[in-house]
Design an enzyme around this catalytic site. Structure first.
Site: not given
Ligand SMILES: [Zn+2]
Length: 304
Positions: A120
């Site tokens: 992320h």
């Molecule tokens: Zn994850």
């Protein structure tokens, strides 16, 4: 022999009850010792990544903010972690841990990193417990250094590899594939080269059928990569605190074997990273993460 990349400084100091399982990295290594399989790996430790080298895929100002502890409050909120010197140090180490595993996979066929999969993290900010994006950096670094022509990042964490997809948007030689649960974080998805969205509540047979179909599609879309970076996130497990799928331990074992056998059967080197795995019982989480190491040994044994 398969290399096992780890570092004693990987754990993250966090208050009790924090959603991120801070000591899962050392617990995973302890688990591998307890299972009696550590001796079957070649142990390796990474050095911290050079900040200038890391600026290949991360913003220089953001790297500075992590190194010097000047990350503002809002950025720490989005990251989901409070800055500390220990967090900074482990972040520079773990990026290079994945690169080290990838280099050893290229040399010996397979290597496993007992961390990594911080997918992320974006170019100029961290997010979702991810400081730097090890997958994007490793693929882009190996490509820039001329060690590989074409890389496949196969991300089987339950969450989409949104940071990886965005950082590598302009890299035609790196293919990003994310198999994730539609209903999970991040709410705003990125566009990977191949996104496979899974419905909430999917069980073993449903998951494994989608995986088999995806592997067949990858054979057509991106055949014979020089390297696969495999994110074996275990937050697909039915008891995971953040995941929304109903995959069992047998399902995770079958997934890992299917992925590793698929690529190793074609002679493609594979480096594995552990990705996400969440729960209050950290030894349970560590056990889930240990499964991909057993799978790697089983596949290597079959090939020997
Ligand atoms: Zn994850």
């Amino acid at each position: 022999m398969i290399s096992l990349v780890s570092h004693p400084d990987y754990d993250i100091p966090l208050p009790d009850g924090h959603r991120f399982p801070a000591t899962k990295f050392s617990r995973l290594v302890s688990r591998l010792h307890a299972d009696g399989i550590v001796g079957q790996f070649v142990p390796l430790q990474p050095e911290p990544v050079n900040p200038i080298a890391l600026s290949l895929t991360q913003d220089a100002g953001y790297i500075d903010a992590i190194a010097n502890g000047t990350l503002d409050r809002e950025s720490q909120r989005v990251l989901g972690l409070t800055w500390s010197q220990v967090l900074a140090n482990r972040s520079f180490l773990a990026v290079n841990g994945t690169l080290l595993a990838a280099r050893h996979a290229l040399a010996h066929g397979m290597a496993c990193h007992a961390a990594g999969g911080t997918h992320h993290a974006h170019h100029a900010h961290g997010a979702g417990f991810c400081v730097f994006n090890d997958l994007a950096y490793t693929a882009a670094r190996l490509r820039a250094d001329g060690d590989v022509q074409r890389v496949l990042i196969l991300d089987c964490d339950v969450h989409q590899g949104d940071g990886t997809a965005r950082i590598l948007e302009q890299h035609p030689d790196i293919f990003t594939c994310s198999i994730h649960c539609r209903a999970n974080y991040p709410a705003r998805k990125a566009t990977s080269d191949l996104d496979v969205e899974i419905d909430k509540g999917t069980d073993d047979s449903g998951y494994l059928a989608i995986l088999a179909d995806t592997l067949a599609r990858l054979d057509l879309l991106w055949p014979d990569p020089d390297l696969v970076l495999y994110d074996a996130g275990v937050d697909i497990h039915e008891s995971d605190r953040l995941g929304l799928l109903n995959v069992t331990y047998d399902g995770i074992r079958a997934r890992d074997l299917q992925v590793l056998q698929h690529f190793r059967g074609r002679g493609v080197p594979v480096a594995t990273v552990i990705g996400g795995g969440y729960g209050a019982d950290l030894d349970e989480v560590a056990y889930r993460h240990s499964l991909v190491f057993h799978a790697a040994l089983a596949v290597a044994h079959d090939q020997a």
